[in-house]
Design an enzyme around this catalytic site. Structure first.
Site, PDB file in Angstrom:
ATOM      1  N   GLU A 124       0.868  -1.117   0.163  1.00  0.00           N
ATOM      2  CA  GLU A 124      -0.209  -0.298  -0.134  1.00  0.00           C
ATOM      3  C   GLU A 124       0.828   1.455  -0.182  1.00  0.00           C
ATOM      4  O   GLU A 124       0.747   2.019  -0.436  1.00  0.00           O
ATOM      5  CB  GLU A 124      -1.059  -0.463   1.153  1.00  0.00           C
ATOM      6  CG  GLU A 124      -1.891  -1.623   0.866  1.00  0.00           C
ATOM      7  CD  GLU A 124      -2.829  -1.626   2.521  1.00  0.00           C
ATOM      8  OE1 GLU A 124      -2.401  -1.333   4.130  1.00  0.00           O
ATOM      9  OE2 GLU A 124      -4.180  -0.905   2.070  1.00  0.00           O
ATOM     10  N   GLU A 144      -3.350 -10.240   3.510  1.00  0.00           N
ATOM     11  CA  GLU A 144      -4.635  -9.859   4.299  1.00  0.00           C
ATOM     12  C   GLU A 144      -5.038 -11.349   4.469  1.00  0.00           C
ATOM     13  O   GLU A 144      -6.370 -11.054   4.672  1.00  0.00           O
ATOM     14  CB  GLU A 144      -4.735  -7.765   4.076  1.00  0.00           C
ATOM     15  CG  GLU A 144      -4.921  -7.144   4.812  1.00  0.00           C
ATOM     16  CD  GLU A 144      -3.055  -7.078   3.249  1.00  0.00           C
ATOM     17  OE1 GLU A 144      -3.005  -7.472   2.744  1.00  0.00           O
ATOM     18  OE2 GLU A 144      -3.461  -5.567   3.171  1.00  0.00           O
TER      19      GLU A 144
HETATM   20  C1  1HE Z   1       6.769  -8.918  11.864  1.00  0.00           C
HETATM   21  C2  1HE Z   1       5.724  -8.518  10.417  1.00  0.00           C
HETATM   22  C3  1HE Z   1       4.822  -7.740  10.296  1.00  0.00           C
HETATM   23  C4  1HE Z   1       7.352  -9.623  10.311  1.00  0.00           C
HETATM   24  N1  1HE Z   1       4.309  -7.307  12.029  1.00  0.00           N
HETATM   25  N2  1HE Z   1       5.909  -8.314  12.813  1.00  0.00           N
HETATM   26  N3  1HE Z   1       1.923  -8.357   6.721  1.00  0.00           N
HETATM   27  C5  1HE Z   1       2.689 -10.265   6.740  1.00  0.00           C
HETATM   28  O1  1HE Z   1       1.827 -10.466   6.745  1.00  0.00           O
HETATM   29  C6  1HE Z   1       4.053  -9.735   6.206  1.00  0.00           C
HETATM   30  C7  1HE Z   1       4.398 -11.648   7.291  1.00  0.00           C
HETATM   31  N4  1HE Z   1       5.871 -10.918   7.418  1.00  0.00           N
HETATM   32  C8  1HE Z   1       6.287 -11.776   7.019  1.00  0.00           C
HETATM   33  O2  1HE Z   1       5.192 -12.735   6.159  1.00  0.00           O
HETATM   34  C9  1HE Z   1       7.785 -12.461   6.959  1.00  0.00           C
HETATM   35  O3  1HE Z   1       8.149 -12.298   8.210  1.00  0.00           O
HETATM   36  C10 1HE Z   1       8.448 -11.602   5.567  1.00  0.00           C
HETATM   37  C11 1HE Z   1       8.425 -12.503   4.156  1.00  0.00           C
HETATM   38  C12 1HE Z   1       7.734 -10.382   5.268  1.00  0.00           C
HETATM   39  C13 1HE Z   1      10.032 -11.582   6.099  1.00  0.00           C
HETATM   40  O4  1HE Z   1      10.644 -12.761   6.482  1.00  0.00           O
HETATM   41  P1  1HE Z   1      11.760 -13.469   7.102  1.00  0.00           P
HETATM   42  O5  1HE Z   1      12.384 -14.608   7.239  1.00  0.00           O
HETATM   43  O6  1HE Z   1      13.037 -12.241   6.596  1.00  0.00           O
HETATM   44  O7  1HE Z   1      11.180 -12.687   8.514  1.00  0.00           O
HETATM   45  P2  1HE Z   1      10.556 -13.537  10.026  1.00  0.00           P
HETATM   46  O8  1HE Z   1      11.394 -14.134  10.903  1.00  0.00           O
HETATM   47  O9  1HE Z   1       9.414 -13.880   9.453  1.00  0.00           O
HETATM   48  O10 1HE Z   1      10.586 -12.145  10.568  1.00  0.00           O
HETATM   49  C14 1HE Z   1      11.665 -11.524  11.264  1.00  0.00           C
HETATM   50  C15 1HE Z   1      10.589 -10.635  12.617  1.00  0.00           C
HETATM   51  O11 1HE Z   1      10.080 -10.176  12.311  1.00  0.00           O
HETATM   52  C16 1HE Z   1      10.030 -11.841  13.557  1.00  0.00           C
HETATM   53  O12 1HE Z   1       9.765 -11.221  14.839  1.00  0.00           O
HETATM   54  P3  1HE Z   1      11.064 -11.494  16.265  1.00  0.00           P
HETATM   55  O13 1HE Z   1      11.010 -11.377  16.374  1.00  0.00           O
HETATM   56  O14 1HE Z   1      10.796 -13.480  15.728  1.00  0.00           O
HETATM   57  O15 1HE Z   1      12.616 -11.894  15.583  1.00  0.00           O
HETATM   58  C17 1HE Z   1       8.307 -11.584  12.953  1.00  0.00           C
HETATM   59  O16 1HE Z   1       7.364 -11.547  13.419  1.00  0.00           O
HETATM   60  C18 1HE Z   1       8.769  -9.623  12.760  1.00  0.00           C
HETATM   61  N5  1HE Z   1       7.857  -9.290  11.504  1.00  0.00           N
HETATM   62  N6  1HE Z   1       7.154  -9.144   9.354  1.00  0.00           N
HETATM   63  C19 1HE Z   1       4.744  -8.042  12.867  1.00  0.00           C
HETATM   64  N7  1HE Z   1       3.569  -7.462   9.349  1.00  0.00           N
HETATM   65  C20 1HE Z   1      -3.429  -0.789   7.260  1.00  0.00           C
HETATM   66  S1  1HE Z   1      -4.240  -2.151   6.679  1.00  0.00           S
HETATM   67  C21 1HE Z   1      -2.514  -3.311   6.319  1.00  0.00           C
HETATM   68  C22 1HE Z   1      -2.512  -5.249   6.533  1.00  0.00           C
HETATM   69  C23 1HE Z   1      -1.722  -5.666   5.979  1.00  0.00           C
HETATM   70  O17 1HE Z   1      -0.322  -4.738   6.060  1.00  0.00           O
HETATM   71  S2  1HE Z   1      -1.277  -7.451   6.639  1.00  0.00           S
HETATM   72  C24 1HE Z   1      -0.140  -7.817   6.031  1.00  0.00           C
HETATM   73  C25 1HE Z   1       0.765  -7.908   7.297  1.00  0.00           C
END
Ligand code: 1HE
Length: 270
Positions: A124, A144
């Site tokens: 976005e 989402e």
């Molecule tokens: C996060 C987030 C997040 C990572 N919110 N903490 N977005 C998503 O559904 C995407 C979610 N994220 C992922 O699918 C993956 O993290 C990635 C593909 C982006 C990257 O993968 P990777 O292997 O490099 O990283 P990771 O091990 O998954 O994440 C590293 C850390 O970042 C980990 O936290 P940690 O404390 O365990 O180290 C994750 O939890 C954290 N992290 N992404 C919170 N999104 C206005 S409405 C908009 C609506 C949306 O955007 S919904 C989609 C949300």
């Protein structure tokens, strides 16, 4: 690159919250600095983005947005998705609209330098920029749909303008992920470069954009999107008004004169 000491206090605050602005000549380079969380957009980051784009230094003529670490942006910070009631949810979504409108409808054109994940709210944000440069590592998704929520940061308005409502529906219904090549093919990015090269390319484009006549940039940011949504007759009328305003500016006269006198660059095949 230098961090100017005369930056607006809101920009200094934004840096503490994870959005850092540095001026590179006339280009404002805006970096999401939360790599440990893949630049997930917390409320603080959204507020900081808003503050940066509402308070760009006067000398900024173009901007670049990029993300630190291996990914551009992982979207909404899911850890903040608490038990909001409907009213709170509306205000939360509206806070994103204000921030991303500040990017899209601000003072200067914005080039997004994409790499890695450009997902959910990250997509976005990218969609609110005027040009997107993707590197080969880039991938696009709207998780989402699979998280049981809906876009709330302007995605339903801006993403269909890039790729069409049918492709967006497919992405959200099926969790489809587009890679960098297919992303460019369907219209997410206007430029595709090798891995690691998107920031340099975005800076090069922004530096070129910064040399345009400001009224031309204004027309492209503020008139063109409105004209595109007007009925044809209204659009043609608005176009005539915008064209006459732009061409009456002294800078336009000087540029046209320079060409006629053989002093300005010709259009060349790339
Ligand atoms: C996060 C987030 C997040 C990572 N919110 N903490 N977005 C998503 O559904 C995407 C979610 N994220 C992922 O699918 C993956 O993290 C990635 C593909 C982006 C990257 O993968 P990777 O292997 O490099 O990283 P990771 O091990 O998954 O994440 C590293 C850390 O970042 C980990 O936290 P940690 O404390 O365990 O180290 C994750 O939890 C954290 N992290 N992404 C919170 N999104 C206005 S409405 C908009 C609506 C949306 O955007 S919904 C989609 C949300």
């Amino acid at each position: 690159m230098s961090t100017s000491s005369a930056l607006h206090p809101a920009i200094e605050r934004a840096a503490q919250q994870g959005v850092v602005l540095e001026m590179q000549g006339a280009v404002a380079v805006v970096r999401l600095c939360r790599p440990a969380k893949r630049n997930a957009l917390s409320d603080g980051l959204i507020e900081a983005l808003r503050d940066v784009f509402q308070n760009l230094p006067a000398e900024a003529r173009a901007a670049v947005v990029h993300g630190e670490g291996d990914h551009f942006c992982a979207g909404l910070d899911l850890s903040e998705l608490k038990e909001r009631d409907a009213g709170e949810g509306v205000h939360h979504s509206r806070s994103w609209h204000v921030a991303l409108n500040a990017v899209e409808q601000g003072r200067v054109p914005v080039v997004a330098a994409l790499h890695g994940a450009v997902v959910g709210g990250g997509l976005e944000l990218a969609s609110a920029c005027h040009i997107r440069v993707a590197d080969a590592s880039t991938f696009y998704a709207l998780p989402e749909g699979t998280r049981g929520i809906f876009v709330g940061g302007g995605g339903s308005v801006r993403v269909p303008k890039l790729i069409g409502a049918a492709r967006m529906t497919d992405m959200m219904l099926t969790g489809r992920v587009y890679d960098a090549t297919d992303g460019e093919r369907v219209g997410f990015a206007q430029y595709l470069v090798e891995a690691g090269a998107s920031l340099a390319k975005a800076l090069e484009l922004a530096q070129r954009i910064a040399t345009n006549a400001p009224l031309t940039n204004f027309a492209l940011m503020h008139a063109l999107p409105r004209i595109a949504e007007q009925p044809a007759d209204h659009g043609l009328f608005t176009e005539a008004l915008m064209a006459s305003i732009a061409q009456s500016a002294p800078e336009a006269k000087a540029r046209v004169r320079a060409f006629l006198e053989g002093k300005a660059a010709k259009v060349q095949k790339s």
